[in-house]
Design an enzyme around this catalytic site. Structure first.
Site, short mmCIF file in Angstrom:
data_model
loop_
_atom_site.label_atom_id
_atom_site.label_comp_id
_atom_site.label_asym_id
_atom_site.label_seq_id
_atom_site.Cartn_x
_atom_site.Cartn_y
_atom_site.Cartn_z
N LEU A 51 8.28 -8.42 32.98
CA LEU A 51 8.62 -7.14 32.45
C LEU A 51 8.49 -6.70 30.79
O LEU A 51 9.33 -6.13 30.35
CB LEU A 51 9.69 -6.66 33.29
CG LEU A 51 9.58 -6.45 34.90
CD1 LEU A 51 11.05 -5.62 35.40
CD2 LEU A 51 8.67 -5.37 35.18
N ASN A 101 -1.97 -13.92 41.27
CA ASN A 101 -2.26 -13.47 39.67
C ASN A 101 -2.45 -12.01 39.52
O ASN A 101 -2.03 -11.17 38.63
CB ASN A 101 -3.57 -14.14 39.42
CG ASN A 101 -3.24 -15.34 38.76
OD1 ASN A 101 -2.25 -16.00 38.71
ND2 ASN A 101 -4.39 -16.05 38.31
N CYS A 150 -7.37 -16.50 33.20
CA CYS A 150 -6.76 -16.22 34.67
C CYS A 150 -6.54 -14.85 34.79
O CYS A 150 -7.59 -14.15 35.76
CB CYS A 150 -5.53 -16.86 34.81
SG CYS A 150 -5.80 -18.68 34.60
N LEU A 197 -0.10 -23.44 37.57
CA LEU A 197 0.50 -23.78 36.26
C LEU A 197 -0.12 -22.58 35.20
O LEU A 197 -0.88 -21.99 35.30
CB LEU A 197 0.05 -25.38 35.86
CG LEU A 197 -1.65 -25.57 35.63
CD1 LEU A 197 -1.95 -24.94 34.28
CD2 LEU A 197 -1.81 -26.97 35.79
N ARG A 198 1.02 -22.68 34.32
CA ARG A 198 0.73 -21.88 33.10
C ARG A 198 0.43 -22.59 31.82
O ARG A 198 1.06 -23.57 31.64
CB ARG A 198 1.89 -21.08 32.82
CG ARG A 198 2.42 -20.04 33.86
CD ARG A 198 3.69 -19.75 33.81
NE ARG A 198 4.71 -21.00 33.79
CZ ARG A 198 6.05 -20.87 33.74
NH1 ARG A 198 6.50 -19.79 33.21
NH2 ARG A 198 6.90 -21.94 33.70
N GLU A 199 -0.54 -22.28 31.04
CA GLU A 199 -0.81 -22.82 29.91
C GLU A 199 0.25 -22.74 29.07
O GLU A 199 0.94 -21.75 29.10
CB GLU A 199 -2.07 -22.27 29.26
CG GLU A 199 -3.35 -22.80 29.93
CD GLU A 199 -4.61 -22.14 29.40
OE1 GLU A 199 -4.43 -21.49 28.21
OE2 GLU A 199 -5.47 -21.92 30.20
N ARG A 249 -9.52 -17.83 25.38
CA ARG A 249 -10.46 -17.20 26.38
C ARG A 249 -9.90 -15.70 26.51
O ARG A 249 -8.90 -15.68 27.39
CB ARG A 249 -10.82 -17.92 27.34
CG ARG A 249 -11.53 -19.34 27.08
CD ARG A 249 -11.86 -20.40 28.01
NE ARG A 249 -10.51 -20.79 28.69
CZ ARG A 249 -10.47 -21.69 29.70
NH1 ARG A 249 -11.50 -21.96 30.43
NH2 ARG A 249 -9.17 -22.15 30.04
P1 NAD Z 1 -11.78 -25.23 31.73
O1 NAD Z 1 -12.71 -24.52 31.16
O2 NAD Z 1 -10.72 -25.75 30.80
O3 NAD Z 1 -12.14 -26.58 32.38
C1 NAD Z 1 -13.39 -26.56 33.39
C2 NAD Z 1 -14.20 -27.90 33.04
O4 NAD Z 1 -14.95 -28.13 34.08
C3 NAD Z 1 -14.71 -28.09 31.38
O5 NAD Z 1 -14.34 -29.00 30.83
C4 NAD Z 1 -16.29 -27.93 31.94
O6 NAD Z 1 -16.93 -29.01 31.09
C5 NAD Z 1 -16.06 -28.74 33.52
N1 NAD Z 1 -17.26 -28.74 34.08
C6 NAD Z 1 -18.19 -27.79 34.48
N2 NAD Z 1 -19.13 -28.05 35.22
C7 NAD Z 1 -18.91 -29.24 35.56
C8 NAD Z 1 -19.54 -30.38 36.24
N3 NAD Z 1 -20.88 -29.82 36.86
N4 NAD Z 1 -19.30 -31.45 36.27
C9 NAD Z 1 -18.50 -32.01 35.94
N5 NAD Z 1 -17.48 -31.08 35.03
C10 NAD Z 1 -17.91 -29.85 34.91
O7 NAD Z 1 -11.32 -24.39 32.85
P2 NAD Z 1 -9.68 -24.29 33.29
O8 NAD Z 1 -8.77 -23.36 32.56
O9 NAD Z 1 -9.18 -25.69 33.61
O10 NAD Z 1 -9.72 -23.72 34.82
C11 NAD Z 1 -10.36 -24.42 35.86
C12 NAD Z 1 -10.16 -23.51 37.09
O11 NAD Z 1 -8.80 -23.47 37.42
C13 NAD Z 1 -10.53 -22.02 37.14
O12 NAD Z 1 -11.13 -21.53 38.36
C14 NAD Z 1 -9.41 -21.32 36.53
O13 NAD Z 1 -9.40 -20.14 37.21
C15 NAD Z 1 -8.32 -22.01 37.40
N6 NAD Z 1 -6.91 -22.03 36.90
C16 NAD Z 1 -6.94 -21.97 35.60
C17 NAD Z 1 -5.47 -22.15 35.04
C18 NAD Z 1 -5.35 -22.08 33.56
O14 NAD Z 1 -4.14 -21.56 33.19
N7 NAD Z 1 -6.36 -22.44 32.78
C19 NAD Z 1 -4.46 -21.93 35.92
C20 NAD Z 1 -4.71 -22.01 37.24
C21 NAD Z 1 -5.87 -21.94 37.80
#
Ligand code: NAD
Length: 443
Positions: A251, A209, A261, A154-156, A328
């Site tokens: 592009l 990615n 990411c 997914l994309r934010e 971020r």
């Molecule tokens: P985020 O920081 O928004 O969310 C992570 C959450 O995990 C936080 O709320 C944090 O408090 C919680 N957390 C950390 N340690 C914990 C624990 N021990 N117990 C319970 N909760 C805990 O991060 P995100 O953007 O959601 O990304 C999460 C993962 O998904 C990453 O690996 C990222 O690379 C991947 N990802 C992100 C996106 C994106 O667009 N943000 C897209 C695809 C994949």
């Protein structure tokens, strides 16, 4: 209906949990951030993501979605557990997997019967194997489990839509049982499901990615050639993109990519490749071009203003891309820090990201809109291409600015129109002037 637990309720976990509950499953979203869980319980969204609040409201009202800090209790009430915690970069670029590790251990200690544990976070290849070992070492004797990888694409900014209508779903499994549970879970989406081994699924995410980041750095490098030769990057990209093998997505030349990411996944992929014995030089160049593009952009601003010292520069857009409040690794941070270092003062506006940015950069002036930013500024800089910046009244902006200068890091305006309005307009890879010829060795 499946009983699902999502550990980590951030951009990915919260969207995944809410959407899975909307598909009829019973979902518990867990996070160790007490404030986040308290605000979610009051139906206050901790992030800005279009469409998310409605889904959360609908499904909590139906009793299918709940929020808690209690991981141990939630494990007992679920059959599938997704790990969606952060995997931030360490100093050296490697992925920090300490959250994944600690959560895996805690889940293992709480399991009393069979569970499927799914790695949703983006992780380096072979992390699933390590998760399996950690769980094996900590689980009660005789309790069975499976591990799966289900990377998220997914994309934010369009996360809900992307989750509900993905191009494909990737599932990496070791057993038929795990495959069946996950294909049943996703079957209502009616989209192609690719089933692989765990390592391949992990690699698909890092490779996707990195490939997208490569496309961006390629077009950004090409934008320099355009500036050096008088070609127009928009036309070049259009001509390239019409070839189906290339496609027109990713592009758009600009001031460089950021976000949670691309930069970290690229760095992590380079490091894991090194560890495995392969020097992924192509990806190192992608990183370098991206760094260089931001440096060049700061130089463009400096050049048009003669110097930065004492100048007031207006910044439009702080989030790493439009339609999100996520800052971020946003390019805006590098750009603003570079300008501050040169002695400039900064006024800034973003529709949703100012709250978060004020914690990172407390000493710049935050404004209520683009016009307040422009007022008495020496130049206006477009950093994030929010739609509202495409619609602003440029005549009014011109009157408010000290000098009619716009430096556009996202190529959102028409060159002829800007000329007609009397702006000194600098953009990326088009016939609008600005720095040319910065080479790798300069940076
Ligand atoms: P985020 O920081 O928004 O969310 C992570 C959450 O995990 C936080 O709320 C944090 O408090 C919680 N957390 C950390 N340690 C914990 C624990 N021990 N117990 C319970 N909760 C805990 O991060 P995100 O953007 O959601 O990304 C999460 C993962 O998904 C990453 O690996 C990222 O690379 C991947 N990802 C992100 C996106 C994106 O667009 N943000 C897209 C695809 C994949």
């Amino acid at each position: 209906m499946k009983r699902v637990c999502i550990v980590g309720s951030g951009y990915v976990g919260l969207v995944t949990g809410s959407c899975l509950s909307d598909l009829g499953n019973k979902v518990i979203c867990v996070d160790n951030d007490k404030e986040k869980i308290a605000s979610l319980r009051q139906l206050k969204m901790p992030i800005y993501e279009p469409g998310l609040e409605e889904i959360v409201r609908r499904n909590t009202a139906r009793g299918r979605l709940e929020f808690t800090t209690d991981l141990k209790g939630s494990v007992g009430r679920s059959e599938i557990i997704f790990i969606a915690v952060g995997t931030p970069p360490k100093e050296n670029g490697e992925a920090d997997l300490s959250f994944v590790e600690s959560v895996s251990k805690e889940i293992a200690e709480s399991m009393k019967d069979y569970h499927l544990i799914v790695e949703k976070s983006t992780v380096p290849v072979q992390t699933g194997l390590r998760m399996k070992e950690t769980i094996q070492d900590n689980v009660n004797k005789g309790v069975e489990f499976d591990i799966a990888s289900n990377p998220e694409f997914l994309r934010e900014g369009s996360a809900v839509d992307d989750f509900m209508k993905p191009d494909r779903i990737v599932i990496g499994v070791e057993t038929e049982k795990a495959k069946q549970i996950l294909t049943e879970l996703y079957q209502p989406l009616e989209v192609p499901i690719i089933v692989t081994d765990i390592q391949s699924a992990e690699l698909i995410k890092h490779a996707s990615n990195s490939f997208l980041a490569t496309k961006i750095s390629f077009i950004n490098a090409l934008s320099i050639i355009c500036e050096l030769t008088g070609a127009d990057i928009k036309m070049v990209a259009k001509g390239m993109g019409m070839d189906k093998r290339i496609g027109h997505f990713f592009l758009d030349a600009g001031l460089g990519f950021g976000g949670f990411c691309f930069p970290k996944d690229l760095a992590a992929f380079i490091r894991i490749s090194e560890r495995l014995g392969y020097n992924f030089e192509l990806l190192k160049a992608v990183e370098k071009i991206n760094r260089m593009q931001k440096e060049r952009f700061i130089k463009k601003i400096e050049e048009v203003l003669w110097n930065l010292k004492g100048k007031t520069i207006g910044i439009l857009g702080l989030s790493f891309k439009p339609n999100t409040d996520d800052i971020r690794f946003a390019p805006s941070i590098d750009i603003i820090e570079g300008l501050l270092k040169g002695g400039a003062k900064i006024k800034a506006y973003d529709p949703y990201a100012m709250d978060k940015m004020s914690k990172v950069l407390p000493d710049i002036t935050y404004c209520k809109d683009a016009y307040e930013v422009a007022c008495a500024s020496d130049a206006l800089v477009i950093v994030t291409e929010w739609s509202e910046f495409k619609e602003i009244n440029l005549e009014k902006i011109k009157k408010l600015l000290n000098n009619p200068i716009i430096i556009d890091g996202r190529n959102i305006y028409d060159i002829d129109k800007m000329k007609e309005l009397g702006f000194k307009y600098i953009s990326i890879g088009r016939k609008t002037g600005g720095v040319t010829g910065a080479s790798f060795s300069d940076l």
